[in-house]
Structures are given as C-alpha cells and as structure tokens.
Scaffold this motif. Structure first.
Motif, mmCIF file in Angstrom:
data_model
loop_
_atom_site.group_PDB
_atom_site.id
_atom_site.type_symbol
_atom_site.label_atom_id
_atom_site.label_comp_id
_atom_site.label_asym_id
_atom_site.label_seq_id
_atom_site.Cartn_x
_atom_site.Cartn_y
_atom_site.Cartn_z
ATOM 1 N N ARG A 286 -20.343 39.493 -17.389
ATOM 2 C CA ARG A 286 -21.141 38.968 -16.080
ATOM 3 C C ARG A 286 -20.669 39.610 -14.868
ATOM 4 N NH1 ARG A 286 -25.865 38.854 -14.143
ATOM 5 N NH2 ARG A 286 -26.106 37.240 -12.539
ATOM 6 N N TRP A 287 -19.507 39.706 -14.698
ATOM 7 C CA TRP A 287 -19.071 40.126 -13.372
ATOM 8 C C TRP A 287 -19.124 41.628 -13.463
ATOM 9 C CZ3 TRP A 287 -16.834 40.132 -8.923
ATOM 10 C CH2 TRP A 287 -15.429 40.973 -8.536
ATOM 11 N N LEU A 288 -19.086 42.045 -14.447
ATOM 12 C CA LEU A 288 -19.042 43.541 -14.668
ATOM 13 C C LEU A 288 -20.688 44.064 -14.398
ATOM 14 C CD1 LEU A 288 -16.746 44.434 -17.573
ATOM 15 C CD2 LEU A 288 -16.438 45.461 -14.988
ATOM 16 N N GLU A 289 -21.486 43.492 -15.122
ATOM 17 C CA GLU A 289 -22.821 43.614 -15.007
ATOM 18 C C GLU A 289 -23.448 43.488 -13.469
ATOM 19 O OE1 GLU A 289 -25.341 41.491 -18.551
ATOM 20 O OE2 GLU A 289 -25.180 40.347 -16.667
ATOM 21 N N GLN A 290 -22.750 42.275 -12.796
ATOM 22 C CA GLN A 290 -23.171 42.491 -11.355
ATOM 23 C C GLN A 290 -22.595 43.417 -10.468
ATOM 24 O OE1 GLN A 290 -22.351 37.862 -10.574
ATOM 25 N NE2 GLN A 290 -24.505 38.044 -9.795
ATOM 26 N N LEU A 291 -21.438 43.925 -10.599
ATOM 27 C CA LEU A 291 -20.835 44.913 -9.956
ATOM 28 C C LEU A 291 -21.725 46.157 -10.227
ATOM 29 C CD1 LEU A 291 -16.988 44.606 -10.408
ATOM 30 C CD2 LEU A 291 -18.260 43.902 -8.286
ATOM 31 N N THR A 292 -22.021 46.364 -11.364
ATOM 32 C CA THR A 292 -22.784 47.667 -12.173
ATOM 33 C C THR A 292 -24.335 47.679 -11.108
ATOM 34 O OG1 THR A 292 -21.590 47.599 -13.774
ATOM 35 C CG2 THR A 292 -23.603 48.877 -13.789
ATOM 36 N N GLU A 293 -24.711 46.430 -11.146
ATOM 37 C CA GLU A 293 -26.024 46.377 -10.464
ATOM 38 C C GLU A 293 -26.204 46.330 -9.102
ATOM 39 O OE1 GLU A 293 -27.217 42.722 -12.248
ATOM 40 O OE2 GLU A 293 -27.842 43.461 -14.320
ATOM 41 N N GLY A 294 -24.991 46.334 -8.475
ATOM 42 C CA GLY A 294 -24.709 46.284 -6.939
ATOM 43 C C GLY A 294 -25.110 44.841 -6.331
ATOM 44 N N ALA A 295 -24.792 43.721 -7.230
ATOM 45 C CA ALA A 295 -25.183 42.548 -6.575
ATOM 46 C C ALA A 295 -24.594 42.199 -5.170
ATOM 47 C CB ALA A 295 -24.814 41.541 -7.573
ATOM 48 N N LYS A 296 -25.327 41.713 -4.425
ATOM 49 C CA LYS A 296 -24.616 41.149 -3.060
ATOM 50 C C LYS A 296 -23.632 40.125 -3.150
ATOM 51 C CE LYS A 296 -28.875 41.869 -0.407
ATOM 52 N NZ LYS A 296 -30.266 41.527 -0.913
ATOM 53 N N PRO A 297 -22.766 40.315 -2.413
ATOM 54 C CA PRO A 297 -21.432 39.309 -2.362
ATOM 55 C C PRO A 297 -22.010 37.785 -2.573
ATOM 56 C CG PRO A 297 -21.041 40.766 -0.815
ATOM 57 C CD PRO A 297 -22.495 41.093 -1.249
ATOM 58 N N GLU A 298 -23.250 37.428 -1.945
ATOM 59 C CA GLU A 298 -23.665 35.991 -2.084
ATOM 60 C C GLU A 298 -24.375 35.778 -3.307
ATOM 61 O OE1 GLU A 298 -24.249 38.195 0.279
ATOM 62 O OE2 GLU A 298 -26.474 38.246 0.654
ATOM 63 N N GLU A 299 -24.510 36.913 -4.080
ATOM 64 C CA GLU A 299 -25.226 36.543 -5.477
ATOM 65 C C GLU A 299 -24.329 36.410 -6.630
ATOM 66 O OE1 GLU A 299 -29.117 39.423 -4.316
ATOM 67 O OE2 GLU A 299 -27.539 40.214 -5.490
ATOM 68 N N ILE A 300 -23.066 36.577 -6.329
ATOM 69 C CA ILE A 300 -21.998 36.592 -7.356
ATOM 70 C C ILE A 300 -21.783 35.346 -8.128
ATOM 71 C CG2 ILE A 300 -19.553 36.882 -7.812
ATOM 72 C CD1 ILE A 300 -20.813 39.672 -7.608
ATOM 73 N N ASP A 301 -21.823 35.333 -9.555
ATOM 74 C CA ASP A 301 -22.032 34.149 -10.146
ATOM 75 C C ASP A 301 -20.684 33.662 -10.528
ATOM 76 O OD1 ASP A 301 -23.293 32.225 -11.872
ATOM 77 O OD2 ASP A 301 -23.942 33.873 -13.352
ATOM 78 N N GLY A 302 -20.407 32.336 -10.196
ATOM 79 C CA GLY A 302 -18.834 31.984 -10.218
ATOM 80 C C GLY A 302 -18.060 32.530 -9.283
ATOM 81 N N SER A 303 -18.532 32.475 -7.969
ATOM 82 C CA SER A 303 -17.825 33.288 -6.741
ATOM 83 C C SER A 303 -16.843 32.462 -6.339
ATOM 84 C CB SER A 303 -19.148 33.226 -5.733
ATOM 85 O OG SER A 303 -19.173 31.892 -5.345
#
Ligand SMILES: NC(=O)c1ccc[n+]([C@@H]2O[C@H](COP(=O)([O-])OP(=O)(O)OC[C@H]3O[C@@H](n4cnc5c(N)ncnc54)[C@H](O)[C@@H]3O)[C@@H](O)[C@H]2O)c1
Length: 329
Positions: A286-303
């Motif tokens: 999930r972390w890699l998916e979010q980094l790859t998609e360019g998720a915004k810092p505030e969108e990070i799951d389990g931040s």
C-alpha cells in the motif's frame, strides 16, 4: 520504474521489509544500512544492495533513493527511531518507519512536524489493519451497515517476557491495537486506564483501557504481555445500532451479526490471507502504491500523524493510571 528503496536497521524486521520490497514489483532494494557492520554487510550481499554503516554515510554517498524504511529499535522498541528518521526526512526522503513512532511522544511530534514542513510522505508500519478482512469491515462501517457506531472492544495480547521498562507493553505493542480502533471509530478524546503486573513480573504487563471517541463511541482495550498459547493474537468487535462485526486475528475470521436476524455472515482468510505475518507485505505494498501514484502526504494511509495519534493515547493511558484520573486529549 521500480522505486529505489533504502532500509535502515537490518535486524529481524529490517530484513522482513527487505524481503517484501524485493518481492514487490513496485520496488527494488538498493541500499541497506546498519551501525553493526556485519548486519549491513550480510544484508548487502543477500539483497544485492549497497551496504552502509550510518545514515549519513548513505546520504553522502549520493546513491539515488526514492524512499526508505526505518527499522531501528532501541528503548521500548522506539528509542532509536528519532535520529535516523530526522536525517532521512531532513534529506527529503519519504519514510516508512516502524512502530512505535517513538517511545518519547515529543520526539514523535517533531518527526511528524518535519515531514509536514517538507511536504514528505511519512508512514508508520501499523500493519495489523492492512488486511482484506479489515478493509471489508471498514467498508461496512462506511456504508452504514452497522448503523450508528456505539461500542468498540479490542483485545491484543502476546507472550512477551521483556522486562526492560515499566511501560514497554503499552508503548511497544499498543500502537497496533489503538490504530485498529481508530481505523474503525476515528479519533479518541478521553482515556482512563488500570494496569497490573502479571505473575512474577516487574512491568505493567496487563492493561484495561477505556476510551471515549470524538464521535461518542465508547471503547475498551484489553492488553497483555502475559498471553500467547491458545489465546490468539487479537480480536476487534465493533457494535452499532443495526449490526456488529467481530474481526479475529487481523485477517483470519470476520463475522457480521445483524441486530434483526440470527443469520451470521462469516469470512475465513479473506483474500487468501492466512496469518498476521502476511501483513508486512500488504502494508508495504500500500505504501509503494501510494508513492507510485504520487499520493499527497496528507493522503498517506497509516501516516506518521496516525502513528503519533496512537502514541498520544498511550501516554494518556499512562498518565491516567499514574494519577487515577480520566485524561483528555
Ligand atoms: N510492525 C510490526 O508488526 C512489528 C513487529 C515486530 C517489531 N516491530 C518493530 O520493528 C523495529 C525493529 O525491530 P527488530 O526486532 O528488527 O530490532 P533489532 O534490534 O533486531 O534491529 C534493529 C537494528 O537497527 C540497528 N540500528 C540502530 N540504530 C541505527 C542507526 N542509527 N542507523 C542504522 N542502524 C541502526 C541496530 O544495530 C539493529 O541491527 C522495532 O521498532 C519494533 O517495534 C514491528
């Protein structure tokens, strides 16, 4: 292109991260780092990565990194996290840190503040809820299948004879349980706790913690380091006006109970996930998916902010126990 990952702290958990990154198509391990030379060298050979003996040496080398895992330990399993995390964030690198974010909440606040100031993705390995079963249960909550949420009961217990600090059990284990509770029920506003020392123990190895959530859900956490054997790892029950669910052992069994019917709906090993150990792969993916998609810092799951929020609840529980009062967050 696969993300280039560096891993800091090559103990058992750093190696677990490395195996997951190596097997995930979204990433490759390019750097490993440990202050123990032998651990860095062994990992460098095993993962075909460059080995370093300090974060500063790794950063100074100019190696190209897209993100890092931070898997040091230290006092209460979090005492060593602060310095290397601040170095990595300071160098502009997204970080997935191990839990607890820190055993000292003030340092956790600084880490989250630095990530925010630099607009960097910062996550904590709160892996227990990265399971297909927890995702389905959360969908039920979001769709209103449980109705209005009333109660959450969480149990998390293991056998851990570690006696190194009075608060080890609370600070090292319960980031996980409280994160699961917050995942389903939202932020906590008030905390009250009792604790006791198990047979032959010097630390507060058993805890009962009451929580009032911001949405007025009333919650309870049972925690112990004097468990194991046939007790299982964890159980989460969320009760609402229309129905309730019970999630056993993170991914193993999920049951929905309707308030109007005796029929039950049970799922075993949803998504083919057999046991808690597999959550390292699902969480890191999930972390890699979010980094790859360019998720915004505030969108990070389990931040990092989530990792800090659970530590604030833990410190409130400790204060409550010490002062025999209800502590407001
Ligand atoms: N998410 C989970 O389910 C889960 C499960 C178990 C443990 N953990 C967490 O994983 C973390 C690591 O646990 P472990 O058992 O692998 O610990 P460990 O002590 O075996 O390994 C930590 C490593 O970090 C290295 N280290 C310390 N400071 C360093 C620095 N500044 N730079 C580079 N290396 C440094 C140490 O030399 C050591 O090799 C802990 O925070 C623990 O709470 C998480």
């Amino acid at each position: 292109m696969a993300l280039r990952i560096g891993i800091v702290g090559m103990g058992g958990i750093g190696n677990r991260h490395a195996e997951v990154y190596t097997q995930d198509a979204l990433s490759e391990v390019v750097a490993v780092c440990d202050i123990i030379v032998e651990r860095a060298d062994t990992a460098a050979e095993k993962y075909d990565a460059e080995g370093f003996y300090s974060v500063q040496e790794m950063l100074d080398s100019g190696i190209e990194l897209d993100a890092c895992s931070m898997c040091t330990a230290g006092k209460e399993n979090g005492g060593d996290h602060y310095v290397p995390t601040m170095e990595l964030l300071g160098a502009g690198l997204p970080v997935l840190g191990e839990k607890p974010i820190s055993n000292e909440v003030e340092k956790g606040r600084e880490m989250v503040a630095l990530a925010k100031e630099k607009s960097l993705p910062y996550a904590i390995d709160l892996n227990h809820r990265f399971t297909p079963a927890a995702l389905l249960a959360r969908k039920w909550v979001d769709e209103g299948r449980l109705g209005r949420l009333h109660i959450v009961n969480m149990t998390m217990w293991i056998n851990n004879p570690n006696e190194t600090s009075p608060w080890f059990h609370l600070r090292a284990l319960h980031p996980h349980s409280i994160d699961v509770m917050r995942y389903f029920c939202g932020p906590v506003k008030s905390v009250q706790a009792f604790m006791m020392k198990g047979a032959g123990r010097t630390i507060w190895s058993n805890a009962q913690v009451n929580m009032l959530f911001e949405n007025n859900v009333v919650g309870h956490l049972t925690g112990s380091y004097d468990a194991g054997g046939s007790y299982g790892l964890e159980r989460c029950e969320v009760v609402g006006s229309k129905g309730r669910f019970v999630l056993e052992d993170a991914c193993e069994e999920l049951t929905f109970y309707s308030r109007q019917s005796i029929e039950k709906e049970t799922y075993h090993y949803l998504g083919g996930m057999r046991s808690f150990g597999e959550t390292f792969a699902s969480r890191i993916h999930r972390w890699l998916e979010q980094l790859t998609e360019g998720a915004k810092p505030e969108e990070i799951d389990g931040s990092g902010a989530d990792g800090l929020a659970v530590q604030e609840v833990i410190e409130a529980a400790i204060r409550s126990f010490e002062t025999h009062t209800v502590v407001e967050l």
